[in-house]
Design a protein around this motif. Structure first.
Motif, mmCIF file in Angstrom:
data_model
loop_
_atom_site.group_PDB
_atom_site.id
_atom_site.type_symbol
_atom_site.label_atom_id
_atom_site.label_comp_id
_atom_site.label_asym_id
_atom_site.label_seq_id
_atom_site.Cartn_x
_atom_site.Cartn_y
_atom_site.Cartn_z
ATOM 1 N N PRO A 243 2.922 71.838 7.887
ATOM 2 C CA PRO A 243 2.738 70.465 7.815
ATOM 3 C C PRO A 243 3.604 69.341 6.816
ATOM 4 C CG PRO A 243 1.130 71.801 9.045
ATOM 5 C CD PRO A 243 2.433 72.769 7.826
ATOM 6 N N SER A 244 2.868 69.758 5.900
ATOM 7 C CA SER A 244 3.059 69.121 4.660
ATOM 8 C C SER A 244 4.810 68.812 3.932
ATOM 9 C CB SER A 244 1.851 69.951 3.269
ATOM 10 O OG SER A 244 2.623 70.464 3.074
ATOM 11 N N HIS A 245 5.644 69.234 4.049
ATOM 12 C CA HIS A 245 7.166 69.171 3.881
ATOM 13 C C HIS A 245 7.868 69.269 5.148
ATOM 14 C CE1 HIS A 245 4.453 70.822 0.216
ATOM 15 N NE2 HIS A 245 5.344 69.647 -0.153
ATOM 16 N N PRO A 246 7.780 67.991 6.366
ATOM 17 C CA PRO A 246 8.358 68.271 7.206
ATOM 18 C C PRO A 246 10.124 68.161 6.875
ATOM 19 C CG PRO A 246 7.132 65.624 7.159
ATOM 20 C CD PRO A 246 7.212 66.764 5.627
ATOM 21 N N PHE A 247 10.894 69.412 8.055
ATOM 22 C CA PHE A 247 12.184 69.317 8.292
ATOM 23 C C PHE A 247 13.240 68.408 8.448
ATOM 24 C CE2 PHE A 247 15.695 71.812 8.779
ATOM 25 C CZ PHE A 247 15.636 73.407 7.469
ATOM 26 N N ILE A 248 13.974 67.981 7.894
ATOM 27 C CA ILE A 248 14.893 66.971 8.455
ATOM 28 C C ILE A 248 16.142 67.486 8.464
ATOM 29 C CG2 ILE A 248 15.295 64.788 8.442
ATOM 30 C CD1 ILE A 248 12.633 63.660 6.778
ATOM 31 N N ILE A 249 16.432 67.781 9.521
ATOM 32 C CA ILE A 249 18.420 68.290 9.629
ATOM 33 C C ILE A 249 18.939 66.403 9.994
ATOM 34 C CG2 ILE A 249 19.760 69.290 11.221
ATOM 35 C CD1 ILE A 249 17.043 69.751 11.192
ATOM 36 N N LYS A 250 20.222 66.185 8.962
ATOM 37 C CA LYS A 250 20.517 64.499 8.996
ATOM 38 C C LYS A 250 22.329 65.902 9.859
ATOM 39 C CE LYS A 250 20.752 61.553 6.355
ATOM 40 N NZ LYS A 250 20.551 60.715 6.809
ATOM 41 N N ALA A 251 22.801 63.896 10.982
ATOM 42 C CA ALA A 251 24.071 64.911 11.886
ATOM 43 C C ALA A 251 24.438 63.877 11.752
ATOM 44 C CB ALA A 251 23.464 65.585 13.338
ATOM 45 N N ARG A 252 25.382 62.955 11.664
ATOM 46 C CA ARG A 252 25.945 61.568 11.240
ATOM 47 C C ARG A 252 24.477 60.525 11.257
ATOM 48 N NH1 ARG A 252 30.052 63.922 15.268
ATOM 49 N NH2 ARG A 252 28.975 63.205 17.256
ATOM 50 N N ASP A 253 24.796 59.600 12.627
ATOM 51 C CA ASP A 253 23.552 58.611 12.643
ATOM 52 C C ASP A 253 22.405 58.775 13.248
ATOM 53 O OD1 ASP A 253 25.732 56.465 11.881
ATOM 54 O OD2 ASP A 253 25.965 56.320 14.193
ATOM 55 N N THR A 254 22.064 60.342 13.617
ATOM 56 C CA THR A 254 20.604 61.503 14.057
ATOM 57 C C THR A 254 20.197 61.758 12.921
ATOM 58 O OG1 THR A 254 21.422 61.355 16.138
ATOM 59 C CG2 THR A 254 19.601 62.652 15.833
ATOM 60 N N GLU A 255 18.889 61.918 13.259
ATOM 61 C CA GLU A 255 17.929 62.609 11.954
ATOM 62 C C GLU A 255 16.870 63.361 13.282
ATOM 63 O OE1 GLU A 255 16.866 60.383 8.356
ATOM 64 O OE2 GLU A 255 15.858 60.849 9.508
ATOM 65 N N VAL A 256 17.173 64.932 13.116
ATOM 66 C CA VAL A 256 16.173 65.019 14.019
ATOM 67 C C VAL A 256 15.160 65.927 12.672
ATOM 68 C CG1 VAL A 256 15.262 67.670 14.933
ATOM 69 C CG2 VAL A 256 17.900 66.322 15.248
ATOM 70 N N LYS A 257 13.910 65.339 12.888
ATOM 71 C CA LYS A 257 12.365 66.060 11.776
ATOM 72 C C LYS A 257 11.369 66.520 12.816
ATOM 73 C CE LYS A 257 8.827 63.112 9.781
ATOM 74 N NZ LYS A 257 8.225 62.332 9.601
ATOM 75 N N VAL A 258 11.562 67.458 11.893
ATOM 76 C CA VAL A 258 10.491 69.125 12.595
ATOM 77 C C VAL A 258 9.223 69.485 12.029
ATOM 78 C CG1 VAL A 258 12.111 69.016 14.180
ATOM 79 C CG2 VAL A 258 11.731 70.628 12.731
ATOM 80 N N LEU A 259 7.647 70.326 11.211
ATOM 81 C CA LEU A 259 6.748 70.891 11.214
ATOM 82 C C LEU A 259 8.058 72.303 10.883
ATOM 83 C CD1 LEU A 259 4.084 68.424 12.038
ATOM 84 C CD2 LEU A 259 5.853 67.915 10.158
ATOM 85 N N GLY A 260 7.725 72.832 12.500
ATOM 86 C CA GLY A 260 8.203 74.336 12.336
ATOM 87 C C GLY A 260 8.547 74.304 13.856
ATOM 88 N N THR A 261 9.826 74.829 14.363
ATOM 89 C CA THR A 261 10.214 75.302 16.123
ATOM 90 C C THR A 261 10.938 75.497 16.090
ATOM 91 O OG1 THR A 261 10.696 73.422 17.249
ATOM 92 C CG2 THR A 261 11.053 72.873 15.696
#
Length: 400
Positions: A243-261
């Motif tokens: 929870p204290s360190h979100p995981f972020i995937i960058k793909a072109r103009d889009t970002e996907v931000k998750v905690l655990g999933t």
């Protein structure tokens, strides 16, 4: 337009056909020029596509043209299209490249004396021009050294910060957390070619399955307040909860931000969309300033250059079954199916008519089977046939 971008082959074929028929717009002419300019091999591909289109009846006879007539026809076509646009921005060599391509086609016909139709009644061995995908990739270390990830690679790799990268018996990578404070992030990149797949475990415990023709850039050790990676292509993620360190995937103009999933992300360069399919947990999506929350069992699709997401409930198995070695389709277009097959079996498909692309299919097939199995299944489900010409699979119907 970025010359390094990838072009949809189906789109390029449409542009070549429109160009020859003198119906191409000024904007599409620029796209065709960018494609020709992006690789020295594209002039030959231009000729090959003209060959395929001509043989399928989409382009009128070319075998009577000589070099001068080809030059005049293409030059006249270009002049007309530029006058309509009231702008002259084409590079002077484009009509020359096109004329040479047409002459190449003429020579091709004279040399091989090909017929005007494909033989869809012949029994073809499609395995001869395809390979079943396998676990393979190229790892690029921080200093630029590249390593082929296969069974011959040593079982342990050491990065410059001391991180140990272990390769197990299944040819997967695991990054060990060395617990050291990082002064700067050290990145690795994995490139999975056509006809390949690969899996790895990042230093935080996040598991990643990468599909064919995909690339992932990531730190060997995460530091700071976020865990960020960059994806091109398709990958399935099981993100370690933090929870204290979100995981972020960058793909072109889009970002996907998750905690655990757990979710699938498809972001191929030759597609005009990015699709995020959520299996469990939650994700926050953002594109060009717009943000959306996604719930399990839903998929969000955003077109390139746009900010609005199309969100709908889906059967997530349709978009994640590839991880378990299965192609699964439900009311999918034949064009979409062939896209997936082309990446996995490292082969190109060519449609003799546009209408065949929109045929819909439902079914499933094992990815470890030769492509013949899936093609035979499609032929049995619809009035469609497959043939081989050179190294391409032709999609059409018998005229008998």
């Amino acid at each position: 337009m970025n010359k390094r971008m990838k072009f949809s082959k189906e789109h390029i074929i449409e542009l070549i056909a429109s160009y020859h028929e003198n119906t191409i717009s000024h904007e599409d002419t620029q796209v065709l020029k960018e494609w020709l300019d992006s690789s020295p091999d594209h002039s030959k591909e231009f000729a090959n596509y003209l060959t395929l289109l001509k043989e399928s009846g989409a382009i009128s006879r070319l075998n009577y043209l000589n070099e001068n007539e080809a030059w005049m026809k293409i030059s006249a076509s270009l002049t007309k299209s530029t006058k309509q646009a009231k702008t002259r921005t084409l590079y002077s060599w484009l009509p020359y490249a096109a004329a040479v391509a047409v002459v190449f086609v003429v020579s091709y016909f004279m040399l091989y004396q090909v017929t005007s139709e494909y033989d869809f009644n012949k029994d073809y061995n499609f395995a001869e021009i395809t390979t079943v995908g396998s676990k393979k990739a190229i790892l690029t270390l921080d200093g630029g050294k590249q390593m082929i990830l296969d069974e011959t690679l040593t079982s342990v790799i050491s990065e410059k910060d001391g991180t140990l990268i272990e390769k197990d018996s299944s040819n997967s990578l695991t990054y060990n957390d060395n617990k050291n404070d990082q002064l700067r992030l050290i990145h690795n990149r994995i490139n999975v070619p056509r006809g390949g797949e690969y899996s790895l475990v990042l230093a935080d415990g996040t598991k990643v399955w990468m599909n064919s023709e995909s690339s992932l850039k990531y730190p060997v050790q995460f530091a700071g307040s976020t865990r960020q990676v960059e994806l091109t292509g398709e990958a399935y993620f099981e993100v370690a909860h933090n929870p204290s360190h979100p995981f972020i995937i960058k793909a072109r103009d889009t970002e996907v931000k998750v905690l655990g999933t757990k979710f699938n992300l498809s972001a191929y360069d030759d597609a005009d969309y990015i699709a995020t399919t959520l299996v469990e947990g939650s994700v926050e999506l953002s594109s060009l300033g717009n943000k959306e929350l996604l719930k399990p069992g839903y998929q969000a699709v955003v077109k390139r250059g746009e900010s609005e997401f199309l969100i709908q409930a889906v059967n997530t198995n349709l978009y994640t079954s590839w991880v378990n070695g299965v192609f699964e389709f439900h009311d999918h277009s034949l064009e979409d199916i062939c896209h997936q097959l082309s990446r996995w079996y490292n082969v190109e498909f060519f449609f003799t008519e546009k209408q065949y692309r929109d045929l819909r299919f439902t079914g499933a097939a094992k990815r470890n089977k030769p492509i013949d199995f899936t093609l035979e299944m499609i032929e049995k489900m619809a009035n469609i046939k497959f043939a081989i010409r050179d190294d391409k699979i032709i999609v059409g119907r018998s005229t008998d």
